[in-house]
Design a protein around this motif. Structure first.
Motif, short mmCIF file in Angstrom:
data_model
loop_
_atom_site.label_atom_id
_atom_site.label_comp_id
_atom_site.label_asym_id
_atom_site.label_seq_id
_atom_site.Cartn_x
_atom_site.Cartn_y
_atom_site.Cartn_z
N ARG A 84 1.00 -1.40 -0.04
CA ARG A 84 0.06 0.12 -0.12
C ARG A 84 0.78 1.21 0.24
NH1 ARG A 84 -3.48 -0.42 5.10
NH2 ARG A 84 -1.31 -1.28 5.87
N PHE A 85 2.21 1.07 0.27
CA PHE A 85 3.04 2.37 0.65
C PHE A 85 4.07 2.70 -0.65
CE2 PHE A 85 1.98 0.53 4.62
CZ PHE A 85 0.98 1.44 5.13
N ASP A 86 4.04 3.99 -0.86
CA ASP A 86 5.07 4.60 -1.84
C ASP A 86 6.44 4.39 -1.22
OD1 ASP A 86 3.05 5.17 -3.79
OD2 ASP A 86 2.64 6.76 -2.24
N ALA A 87 6.59 4.61 0.28
CA ALA A 87 7.76 4.49 0.88
C ALA A 87 7.81 4.09 2.22
CB ALA A 87 8.38 5.95 0.99
N VAL A 88 8.55 3.15 2.78
CA VAL A 88 8.68 2.86 4.53
C VAL A 88 9.66 3.51 5.10
CG1 VAL A 88 8.73 0.82 5.68
CG2 VAL A 88 7.32 0.62 3.71
N VAL A 89 9.56 3.97 6.29
CA VAL A 89 10.51 4.32 6.97
C VAL A 89 10.75 3.56 8.07
CG1 VAL A 89 11.54 6.41 8.61
CG2 VAL A 89 10.44 6.59 6.45
N PHE A 90 12.10 2.78 8.55
CA PHE A 90 12.08 2.17 9.74
C PHE A 90 13.25 2.55 10.51
CE2 PHE A 90 14.65 -0.26 6.96
CZ PHE A 90 15.71 -0.86 7.79
N ASP A 91 13.05 2.55 12.01
CA ASP A 91 13.94 3.10 12.90
C ASP A 91 14.15 2.24 14.04
OD1 ASP A 91 15.67 4.60 14.63
OD2 ASP A 91 14.41 6.14 14.96
N PRO A 92 14.56 0.85 13.86
CA PRO A 92 14.61 0.02 15.04
C PRO A 92 15.62 0.32 15.91
CG PRO A 92 15.93 -0.81 13.08
CD PRO A 92 15.50 0.44 12.61
N PRO A 93 15.62 -0.47 17.25
CA PRO A 93 16.69 -0.57 18.17
C PRO A 93 17.86 -0.92 17.71
CG PRO A 93 14.57 -1.64 19.07
CD PRO A 93 14.33 -1.40 17.60
N ARG A 94 18.78 -0.97 18.49
CA ARG A 94 20.46 -1.14 18.15
C ARG A 94 20.59 -2.71 17.62
NH1 ARG A 94 24.54 1.89 19.08
NH2 ARG A 94 25.83 0.26 19.36
N ALA A 95 19.81 -3.53 17.97
CA ALA A 95 19.66 -4.96 17.35
C ALA A 95 19.43 -5.04 15.94
CB ALA A 95 18.99 -5.90 18.12
N GLY A 96 18.56 -3.82 15.33
CA GLY A 96 18.23 -3.93 13.97
C GLY A 96 16.83 -4.54 14.23
N ALA A 97 16.32 -5.15 12.72
CA ALA A 97 14.95 -5.53 12.74
C ALA A 97 15.08 -6.71 11.68
CB ALA A 97 14.04 -4.44 12.33
N VAL A 98 15.56 -7.92 12.08
CA VAL A 98 15.57 -8.84 10.80
C VAL A 98 14.29 -9.26 10.48
CG1 VAL A 98 16.39 -11.11 10.53
CG2 VAL A 98 18.03 -9.78 11.83
N ALA A 99 13.17 -9.47 11.06
CA ALA A 99 12.08 -10.19 10.63
C ALA A 99 11.26 -9.00 9.70
CB ALA A 99 11.04 -10.44 11.67
N GLN A 100 11.36 -7.61 9.98
CA GLN A 100 10.79 -6.76 9.36
C GLN A 100 11.52 -6.58 8.12
OE1 GLN A 100 7.61 -4.87 9.94
NE2 GLN A 100 8.07 -5.20 7.70
N VAL A 101 12.89 -6.55 7.92
CA VAL A 101 13.80 -6.36 6.95
C VAL A 101 13.58 -7.43 5.68
CG1 VAL A 101 15.82 -6.17 6.24
CG2 VAL A 101 15.44 -4.85 8.12
N ALA A 102 13.45 -8.51 6.42
CA ALA A 102 13.14 -9.76 5.47
C ALA A 102 11.83 -9.58 4.68
CB ALA A 102 13.08 -11.05 6.23
N GLU A 103 10.72 -9.10 5.22
CA GLU A 103 9.73 -8.68 4.57
C GLU A 103 9.88 -7.55 3.76
OE1 GLU A 103 6.78 -10.20 4.40
OE2 GLU A 103 7.00 -11.61 6.40
N LEU A 104 10.58 -6.44 4.11
CA LEU A 104 10.67 -5.20 3.11
C LEU A 104 11.73 -5.66 1.96
CD1 LEU A 104 11.68 -2.58 6.09
CD2 LEU A 104 9.87 -2.63 4.18
N ALA A 105 12.57 -6.85 1.93
CA ALA A 105 13.51 -6.90 1.25
C ALA A 105 12.52 -7.69 -0.05
CB ALA A 105 14.65 -7.80 1.42
N ALA A 106 11.55 -8.51 0.37
CA ALA A 106 10.88 -9.27 -0.42
C ALA A 106 9.77 -8.25 -1.11
CB ALA A 106 10.12 -10.52 0.19
#
Length: 400
Positions: free
Chosen positions: A325-347
């Motif tokens: 639904r989005f033209d852009a996604v911003v993500f600002d995770p804690p220091r550990a990063g966001a592996v699960a969300q990044v996997a969805e973003l990458a796909a």
């Protein structure tokens, strides 16, 4: 007597490194050292530390480094992590460096032993507290509270007891949270009320076994994001300096320029969601109930186009159909990063992804996942918000 050796670079934790791999604290590339007896011959990038507590205090690690050298180190710290992850970068913007005495939030510790109350930051890599009598990173308003706090805690703590002190400077005054300070008896409550009134605090809260309780609130602590006032929950997460926040916001807005619908993931209090809402519809999601409640209330009162969702993005990341639904996604995770969300973003097929990070290593890992999914790191904004520390932040724009 040993020969002089050159410091050739600075490591990730700020130590100088010799050509033969020895780590030397409080040195910078261009310095020369010898070890027997130990001596440093300062080079052109070696600065005189302004604070009497350096290098003992853990609040700063790099006061001995000139600003130009520090800016180069901030950029190199990010690039080194990306190089290790084999991620190429397009344009790199100049480093945005926060000035001295600009940190508007801080966590201090106190302990009372005998008749002595010690209050300050921990020593570097230690639980020992360095008693603070000078500080070049706190705002003048926060540092002005150190001496009064010393008197308050001296009266409130028994021998051997410790306390936590969290200070946040809002637009309406300082928000103070004290951990392990009793507020049960009438005398204890009156003492805290008197302290808050004498120092014109916006709010004073205490944290104990039953959670956080507000003792007194003269006025709600407020910060504005994108011109929208947000009432802060106690001890909120927010960017450490106004200058750092402004640099990060400007980069995020520039990276998402032209997007009509934006998702702001790990949105916190709306640092990015509210500025983005000036030109886009924004879904703001975060796992913090207090942050999303504060943002939701502020957005409703201001009529901002921000739709808030309380959501654990580690356990329940936005999926491909949701991201579509989005033209852009911003993500600002804690220091550990966001592996699960990044996997969805990458796909996903989102045209623009904007990463905000406070950890170059986990950012590089997440960036590699996005690149493997078909994205390209187009532009990078390094930010040195925690001046004189090894803490590095950044904004990055990925495109398909």
């Amino acid at each position: 007597m040993t020969d002089w050796v050159d410091i050739v670079r600075m490591a990730a934790r700020g130590d100088g490194v010799t050509a033969d791999g020895r780590f030397v604290p409080a040195t910078v590339a261009g310095d020369r050292v010898r070890f027997d007896p130990f001596e440093i011959a300062p080079g052109p990038d070696h600065a005189t530390p302004p604070c009497r507590h350096f290098p003992e205090c853990g609040g700063c690690q790099l006061q001995h480094v000139t600003d130009p050298a520090y800016e180069r180190w901030v950029a190199a710290r990010i690039m080194s992590a990306l190089d290790a992850a084999k991620v190429a970068v397009g344009a790199i913007e100049p480093v945005a460096l926060s000035p001295p005495r600009s940190r508007r939030r801080a966590s201090l510790r106190a302990v009372k032993r005998g008749k002595t109350l010690t209050l300050g930051f921990n020593a570097d890599a230690s639980h020992r507290i360095v008693d603070m009598h000078e500080c070049w990173v706190l705002t003048p308003g926060l540092f002005a509270l150190v001496a009064p706090l010393r008197s308050l805690l001296d009266a409130a703590l028994k021998d051997g007891e410790g306390a936590g002190v969290t200070l946040t400077e809002s637009e309406s005054g300082v928000d103070l949270l004290l951990a392990n300070v009793a507020a049960r008896s009438l005398a204890e409550i009156e003492r805290l009320n008197a302290f808050a009134a004498a120092n014109d605090l916006a709010r004073l809260s205490v944290e104990g076994p039953d959670g956080v309780e507000t003792v007194t609130e003269a006025r709600p602590p407020v910060l504005r994001f994108g011109g929208v006032p947000v009432v802060l929950p106690p001890a909120p997460f927010l960017q450490a300096t106004r200058e750092g926040e402004a640099a990060l916001q400007a980069a995020v807005v520039a990276a998402a320029d032209g997007a009509g619908a934006v998702a702001d993931l790990f949105c916190g209090l709306g640092t990015f969601a509210l500025p983005l809402a000036r030109t886009a519809k924004v879904l703001a999601a975060d796992g913090s109930m207090s942050a999303t409640a504060a943002l939701g209330s502020a957005a409703r009162l201001a009529g901002a186009r921000v739709y808030v969702e309380h959501r654990d993005l580690f356990r329940k990341p936005l999926t491909g159909p949701e991201l579509a639904r989005f033209d852009a996604v911003v993500f600002d995770p804690p220091r550990a990063g966001a592996v699960a969300q990044v996997a969805e973003l990458a796909a996903s097929k989102v045209p623009v992804i904007v990463a905000v990070s406070c950890n170059p290593n986990t950012f590089a890992r997440d960036a590699a996942m996005l690149v493997e999914g078909g994205y390209r790191l187009e532009r990078l904004w390094p930010v040195g918000q925690f001046r004189w520390s090894t803490h590095v932040e950044l904004v990055a724009k990925f495109v398909r």
